[in-house]
Structures are given as structure tokens and as C-alpha cells.
Design a protein around this motif. Structure first.
Motif, PDB file in Angstrom:
ATOM      1  N   ARG A 128       0.825  -1.226   0.141  1.00 32.16           N
ATOM      2  CA  ARG A 128      -0.132  -0.043  -0.115  1.00 32.16           C
ATOM      3  C   ARG A 128       0.996   1.337  -0.046  1.00 32.16           C
ATOM      4  O   ARG A 128       0.633   2.347  -0.601  1.00 32.16           O
ATOM      5  CB  ARG A 128      -1.083  -0.066   1.265  1.00 32.16           C
ATOM      6  N   ILE A 129       1.965   1.263   0.746  1.00 30.51           N
ATOM      7  CA  ILE A 129       2.867   2.188   1.111  1.00 30.51           C
ATOM      8  C   ILE A 129       3.434   2.526  -0.483  1.00 30.51           C
ATOM      9  O   ILE A 129       3.781   3.499  -1.187  1.00 30.51           O
ATOM     10  CB  ILE A 129       3.947   2.180   1.972  1.00 30.51           C
ATOM     11  N   SER A 130       3.727   1.427  -1.018  1.00 31.35           N
ATOM     12  CA  SER A 130       4.497   1.427  -2.520  1.00 31.35           C
ATOM     13  C   SER A 130       3.708   2.107  -3.763  1.00 31.35           C
ATOM     14  O   SER A 130       4.002   3.046  -4.332  1.00 31.35           O
ATOM     15  CB  SER A 130       5.021   0.102  -2.850  1.00 31.35           C
ATOM     16  N   LEU A 131       2.297   1.843  -3.531  1.00 32.30           N
ATOM     17  CA  LEU A 131       1.239   2.277  -4.628  1.00 32.30           C
ATOM     18  C   LEU A 131       1.018   3.689  -4.167  1.00 32.30           C
ATOM     19  O   LEU A 131       0.983   4.523  -4.994  1.00 32.30           O
ATOM     20  CB  LEU A 131      -0.142   1.386  -4.358  1.00 32.30           C
ATOM     21  N   ALA A 132       0.913   4.174  -2.752  1.00 29.93           N
ATOM     22  CA  ALA A 132       0.807   5.298  -2.394  1.00 29.93           C
ATOM     23  C   ALA A 132       1.671   6.312  -2.796  1.00 29.93           C
ATOM     24  O   ALA A 132       1.767   7.401  -3.410  1.00 29.93           O
ATOM     25  CB  ALA A 132       0.624   5.426  -0.905  1.00 29.93           C
ATOM     26  N   ASN A 133       3.100   5.963  -2.816  1.00 29.86           N
ATOM     27  CA  ASN A 133       4.244   6.693  -3.172  1.00 29.86           C
ATOM     28  C   ASN A 133       4.229   7.140  -4.844  1.00 29.86           C
ATOM     29  O   ASN A 133       4.554   7.860  -5.365  1.00 29.86           O
ATOM     30  CB  ASN A 133       5.436   5.886  -2.791  1.00 29.86           C
ATOM     31  N   ASN A 134       3.732   5.859  -5.524  1.00 31.95           N
ATOM     32  CA  ASN A 134       3.523   6.115  -6.878  1.00 31.95           C
ATOM     33  C   ASN A 134       2.688   6.957  -7.493  1.00 31.95           C
ATOM     34  O   ASN A 134       2.781   7.676  -8.153  1.00 31.95           O
ATOM     35  CB  ASN A 134       3.599   4.424  -7.399  1.00 31.95           C
ATOM     36  N   TYR A 135       1.499   6.825  -6.776  1.00 28.61           N
ATOM     37  CA  TYR A 135       0.537   7.722  -6.996  1.00 28.61           C
ATOM     38  C   TYR A 135       1.104   9.283  -6.904  1.00 28.61           C
ATOM     39  O   TYR A 135       0.871   9.993  -7.613  1.00 28.61           O
ATOM     40  CB  TYR A 135      -0.707   7.854  -5.940  1.00 28.61           C
ATOM     41  N   LYS A 136       1.735   9.559  -5.721  1.00 27.26           N
ATOM     42  CA  LYS A 136       2.225  10.972  -5.482  1.00 27.26           C
ATOM     43  C   LYS A 136       3.196  11.105  -6.535  1.00 27.26           C
ATOM     44  O   LYS A 136       3.119  12.311  -6.997  1.00 27.26           O
ATOM     45  CB  LYS A 136       3.120  10.824  -4.166  1.00 27.26           C
ATOM     46  N   LYS A 137       3.905  10.098  -7.283  1.00 24.52           N
ATOM     47  CA  LYS A 137       4.972  10.540  -8.060  1.00 24.52           C
ATOM     48  C   LYS A 137       4.012  10.754  -9.356  1.00 24.52           C
ATOM     49  O   LYS A 137       4.613  12.054 -10.334  1.00 24.52           O
ATOM     50  CB  LYS A 137       5.839   9.290  -8.249  1.00 24.52           C
ATOM     51  N   LEU A 138       3.093  10.121  -9.722  1.00 27.93           N
ATOM     52  CA  LEU A 138       2.421  10.331 -10.878  1.00 27.93           C
ATOM     53  C   LEU A 138       1.657  11.546 -10.836  1.00 27.93           C
ATOM     54  O   LEU A 138       1.274  12.417 -12.199  1.00 27.93           O
ATOM     55  CB  LEU A 138       1.459   9.199 -11.191  1.00 27.93           C
ATOM     56  N   ILE A 139       0.974  12.220  -9.829  1.00 26.59           N
ATOM     57  CA  ILE A 139       0.297  13.163  -9.599  1.00 26.59           C
ATOM     58  C   ILE A 139       1.359  14.475  -9.569  1.00 26.59           C
ATOM     59  O   ILE A 139       0.751  15.825  -9.771  1.00 26.59           O
ATOM     60  CB  ILE A 139      -0.518  13.004  -8.371  1.00 26.59           C
ATOM     61  N   LYS A 140       2.711  14.178  -9.250  1.00 28.62           N
ATOM     62  CA  LYS A 140       3.140  15.361  -8.830  1.00 28.62           C
ATOM     63  C   LYS A 140       3.261  16.569  -9.780  1.00 28.62           C
ATOM     64  O   LYS A 140       3.229  17.961  -9.224  1.00 28.62           O
ATOM     65  CB  LYS A 140       4.701  14.894  -8.802  1.00 28.62           C
ATOM     66  N   ASN A 141       3.147  16.459 -11.291  1.00 31.21           N
ATOM     67  CA  ASN A 141       3.169  17.751 -12.232  1.00 31.21           C
ATOM     68  C   ASN A 141       1.929  17.960 -12.549  1.00 31.21           C
ATOM     69  O   ASN A 141       1.574  18.605 -13.903  1.00 31.21           O
ATOM     70  CB  ASN A 141       3.948  17.350 -13.237  1.00 31.21           C
ATOM     71  N   ILE A 142       0.606  17.535 -12.086  1.00 35.28           N
ATOM     72  CA  ILE A 142      -0.548  17.818 -12.210  1.00 35.28           C
ATOM     73  C   ILE A 142      -1.097  18.890 -11.565  1.00 35.28           C
ATOM     74  O   ILE A 142      -1.388  18.802 -10.246  1.00 35.28           O
ATOM     75  CB  ILE A 142      -1.508  16.769 -12.399  1.00 35.28           C
ATOM     76  N   ASP A 143      -1.419  20.204 -12.086  1.00 37.00           N
ATOM     77  CA  ASP A 143      -1.731  21.281 -11.379  1.00 37.00           C
ATOM     78  C   ASP A 143      -3.047  21.303 -10.803  1.00 37.00           C
ATOM     79  O   ASP A 143      -3.327  21.760  -9.991  1.00 37.00           O
ATOM     80  CB  ASP A 143      -1.403  22.413 -12.296  1.00 37.00           C
ATOM     81  N   LYS A 144      -3.891  20.577 -11.604  1.00 33.85           N
ATOM     82  CA  LYS A 144      -5.455  20.541 -11.016  1.00 33.85           C
ATOM     83  C   LYS A 144      -5.710  19.223  -9.966  1.00 33.85           C
ATOM     84  O   LYS A 144      -6.588  19.265  -9.585  1.00 33.85           O
ATOM     85  CB  LYS A 144      -6.148  20.185 -12.378  1.00 33.85           C
ATOM     86  N   ILE A 145      -4.519  18.666  -9.593  1.00 34.20           N
ATOM     87  CA  ILE A 145      -4.635  17.954  -8.442  1.00 34.20           C
ATOM     88  C   ILE A 145      -3.794  18.232  -7.361  1.00 34.20           C
ATOM     89  O   ILE A 145      -2.514  18.483  -7.626  1.00 34.20           O
ATOM     90  CB  ILE A 145      -4.336  16.459  -8.793  1.00 34.20           C
ATOM     91  N   SER A 146      -4.314  17.931  -6.030  1.00 37.30           N
ATOM     92  CA  SER A 146      -3.623  18.427  -4.852  1.00 37.30           C
ATOM     93  C   SER A 146      -3.703  17.458  -3.786  1.00 37.30           C
ATOM     94  O   SER A 146      -4.594  16.789  -3.829  1.00 37.30           O
ATOM     95  CB  SER A 146      -3.943  20.038  -4.340  1.00 37.30           C
ATOM     96  N   LEU A 147      -2.811  17.406  -3.063  1.00 34.66           N
ATOM     97  CA  LEU A 147      -2.724  16.399  -2.061  1.00 34.66           C
ATOM     98  C   LEU A 147      -2.867  16.841  -0.578  1.00 34.66           C
ATOM     99  O   LEU A 147      -2.304  18.087  -0.341  1.00 34.66           O
ATOM    100  CB  LEU A 147      -1.446  15.576  -2.116  1.00 34.66           C
ATOM    101  N   PRO A 148      -3.614  16.234   0.188  1.00 31.35           N
ATOM    102  CA  PRO A 148      -3.637  16.513   1.754  1.00 31.35           C
ATOM    103  C   PRO A 148      -2.194  16.760   2.207  1.00 31.35           C
ATOM    104  O   PRO A 148      -1.443  15.762   1.821  1.00 31.35           O
ATOM    105  CB  PRO A 148      -4.387  15.527   2.119  1.00 31.35           C
ATOM    106  N   LYS A 149      -2.217  17.518   3.261  1.00 32.31           N
ATOM    107  CA  LYS A 149      -0.806  17.468   3.962  1.00 32.31           C
ATOM    108  C   LYS A 149      -0.324  16.120   4.509  1.00 32.31           C
ATOM    109  O   LYS A 149       0.742  15.882   4.834  1.00 32.31           O
ATOM    110  CB  LYS A 149      -0.795  18.564   5.043  1.00 32.31           C
ATOM    111  N   VAL A 150      -1.289  15.458   5.078  1.00 27.60           N
ATOM    112  CA  VAL A 150      -0.876  14.223   5.650  1.00 27.60           C
ATOM    113  C   VAL A 150      -0.244  13.167   5.025  1.00 27.60           C
ATOM    114  O   VAL A 150       0.218  12.037   5.283  1.00 27.60           O
ATOM    115  CB  VAL A 150      -2.342  13.537   6.357  1.00 27.60           C
ATOM    116  N   LEU A 151      -0.381  13.141   3.544  1.00 27.56           N
ATOM    117  CA  LEU A 151       0.344  12.539   2.755  1.00 27.56           C
ATOM    118  C   LEU A 151       1.667  12.947   2.608  1.00 27.56           C
ATOM    119  O   LEU A 151       2.481  12.027   1.994  1.00 27.56           O
ATOM    120  CB  LEU A 151      -0.148  12.571   1.215  1.00 27.56           C
TER     121      LEU A 151
END
Length: 370
Positions: free
Chosen positions: A253-276
Motif C-alpha cells: 500500500r505504501i509503495s502504491l501510495a508513493n507511486n500515486y504521489k509521483k504520478l500526480i506531482k506535475n498535474i496542476d489540477k490535483i492537490s494532495l492533503p498535507k497528511v500524505l
């Protein structure tokens, strides 16, 4: 294309365990439940752990163990599943609902402290989606006002705060074993504490108020009024099979979450909660992976039409009839952050069989919808 939101981890070993229980004829709570409880206690590192029928009944038992009832007030965050607040009314106490912080979706400490008064007996903060709470700050408030902390850790098996697993910091912690959790028994819950008095009371209460000391078994004794909140051997067999692989499941799960974060990193219209972005020696358990998007409902509808199951994050309680015009519930403030979280939070698929390739498809389609 069909990508589900979740998929419980059920392998052949788990099916074999269940069949063995069915073949034994011992279907109610018994040795398999005891084994599951003991192994989960070892994993969490707490002194006392008891399974119950659900996280909801676990929260109820926790309140009752602390003697909370009519005339008492308990503070809860607005952005959570209804059970967090409902159980307070069930035991006859008053639920005080306060706002969360927009950045992390967790209880807002400023609003929490404003709501404390002479009738406040406890706080039920929620480690939402698997995000560990700021226990140091909570403990300062607890000591200052002589309160109890009951943690709704429904989503947080395996989460860590400063090197210590969730299940040890609050006076009583309650977890869920619902199928959306990566350790599931179908339905079920876990209650943990490091206080022997509360642990013994909880164990007695879930067994009809029975004396569980083992003394005088020739004649069973009932010392308190209790009920039946036992977890069956059948359910525990499912949990045991998953518990054998808990580190592997959590790391995936942690690996998948880290990968999501990597994929989302340069998409301006998606933001992440601070807890991530957790603090050092802290670990989010990622029961759910949340992103913030504009026009969430439209995006959710479009994603589902493409065969990708996404979902809202949680509920903003004050927006529902059950939590309005109720003498046992008081809403404090405008709860604007909670409403914002409700309108912007989107849960993405996350389960053990999910692959990086499927995550690429999910994020590409999400970007297209945006």
C-alpha cells in the motif's frame, strides 16, 4: 475496463482456514478468535486487545468503559463517518461537533479547544484514512482539561507516530475490520488499551457481563450488565490469514501510495492533503488514497463511466438531517473546512493487486477528466 476501488485480500490459505473452522463445528468466538487477538496484539504492541462486532460497537464499548453517559459531552470532528458521533448519542451523552483543518482533514485543534467546557469528558479524534494524529498536542489538551482520548482509528491499522504504532497513544483506540480495510474479517472491530481495568471491563461487557477471570467456572458469574459483541471463529480465520502477510500488504500500500504521489506531482489540477507527507518516524497506513480536485462530483461520474471506481472521501456530518435539530448533538461554528473537504476529496483505487500500470491508466484518465 473495470478497476475497483478496493478488493479484499483473499488467498487459498485464507479459504483453507475458513473451511477448517467450518469443519470443526466451532463457529462462534473461540480459539481462532483468541489466536487472531494475540497476534494482532503482538503486531500493535499494546497490552490489551479485544475484538468486537464492528468499529461502531467498539467505540460504544470504549465510551461505556470510561463511564461516559447522560450529562457528559464528547467532542468529535465533523468530517468523518456518522458512527463516530452516533455512538455518543447511543450511550446517552452529547456529541459536540467541530471543524477539521482543510490541509489534513483531521480535527482542528483551535476549534477543539474552544468547544471544551466543564461537561466535556472525552475527545474522539479520527485518524482519518490512516493518518496518525498529533498525539503530543492531544496529550497537552488532555492533561490540561483532565479528559479521555478515544481514538477512532477505523482506518489506521499499521499507522505509526514517532516510532510507535497507532493503538498505544490514546486511552482507548478502536479499529475497523470492514472490507475496505486491508485487514478485514468481513465485519468486525478491535479495541486496544494499555489500562488493565478498562481492558478487563471491555472483555466482560462483550461477553454479556461475564466474569472472565477464569475463577469459579463451575458456576458462571455475571458481574455487570453486558451484551454480545463477540467476533466469530469464522471471521477471525479470515483475519488470521491476512495477518500472516500484514507487513507485505502494508508495504505494498505504501509503495502504491508513493507511486500515486509521483504520478500526480506535475498535474496542476490535483492537490494532495498535507497528511500524505508525514513527519519523520511517522507512517500513514493508506487505507484510502485521497486527492483534492475541483468539481469532484462531475469528475467522479466521468471516472466511473470509464470503468474506474472512485468515491467520495468521507461525510460532513452537519450536512445531514440526523445531526441537525437533535438535542443530543451540538454543532460548533460554520464547519467550512469540513464542507470544503467533502466537496473536494476524491478516493482513488487502492488494493493489493493494483499495479503501477493500472495506476498510470487511473491518473491519465483522471487528468483527462479534469
Amino acid at each position: 475496463m473495470n478497476i475497483p476501488l478496493i478488493k479484499p485480500y483473499i488467498n487459498d490459505s485464507i479459504k483453507k482456514r475458513v473451511c477448517e473452522v467450518l469443519g470443526s463445528g466451532y463457529l462462534t468466538e473461540g480459539p481462532v478468535t483468541r489466536e487472531f487477538e494475540n497476534k494482532m496484539k503482538d503486531f500493535i504492541g499494546c497490552r490489551y486487545l479485544h475484538t468486537v462486532t464492528s468499529c461502531t460497537t467498539g467505540l460504544e464499548v470504549a465510551l461505556r468503559a470510561l463511564g461516559i453517559g447522560p450529562g457528559d459531552e464528547v467532542i468529535v470532528p465533523d468530517y468523518t463517518y456518522p458512527a463516530t458521533a452516533s455512538v455518543i448519542s447511543i450511550v446517552g451523552a452529547k456529541a459536540i461537533i467541530v471543524d477539521v483543518s482543510k490541509e489534513d482533514m483531521l480535527i482542528n485543534f483551535d476549534e477543539l479547544q474552544k468547544a471544551i467546557n466543564k461537561n466535556t469528558k472525552a475527545i474522539i479524534p479520527v485518524s482519518l484514512f490512516g493518518a496518525p494524529l498529533d498525539y503530543e498536542r492531544l496529550n497537552v489538551i488532555k492533561e490540561k482539561h483532565n479528559l479521555y482520548i478515544i481514538e477512532d482509528a477505523a482506518c489506521s491499522i499499521g499507522a505509526v507516530y514517532k516510532g510507535i504504532k497507532v493503538g498505544n497513544q490514546a486511552d482507548i483506540t478502536v479499529f475497523s475490520l470492514h472490507p475496505r480495510k486491508f485487514i478485514t474479517t468481513g465485519e468486525g472491530g478491535i479495541v486496544t488499551t494499555n489500562n488493565k481495568k478498562w481492558g478487563d471491563w471491555i472483555n466482560s461487557y462483550k461477553h454479556f457481563g461475564m466474569d472472565m477471570s477464569g475463577a469459579g467456572r463451575e458456576g458462571i458469574h455475571f458481574n455487570i450488565i453486558g451484551t454480545n459483541y463477540k467476533l466469530t471463529n469464522i471471521q477471525a480465520a479470515v483475519g488470521l490469514g491476512q495477518l500472516e502477510n500484514i507487513d507485505e500488504l502494508l508495504n505494498k500500500r505504501i509503495s502504491l501510495a508513493n507511486n500515486y504521489k509521483k504520478l500526480i506531482k506535475n498535474i496542476d489540477k490535483i492537490s494532495l492533503p498535507k497528511v500524505l507527507n508525514p513527519k519523520p518516524n511517522c507512517q500513514h497506513s493508506f487505507q484510502t488514497y485521497i486527492v483534492y480536485v475541483e468539481d469532484r462530483d462531475r469528475v467522479m461520474s466521468k471516472m466511473r463511466a470509464k470503468g474506474i471506481e472512485v468515491q467520495i472521501g468521507s461525510y460532513s456530518l452537519h450536512m445531514h438531517k440526523a445531526f441537525n435539530d437533535n438535542s443530543q448533538i451540538e454543532i460548533i461554528g460554520d464547519l467550512k473546512n469540513s464542507k470544503w473537504c467533502f466537496n473536494h476529496a476524491l478516493a482513488l483505487p487502492l488494493y493489493n493487486d493494483l499495479t503501477f500500470e493500472l495506476q498510470d491508466i487511473i491518473i491519465n484518465e483522471l487528468n483527462s477528466c479534469l
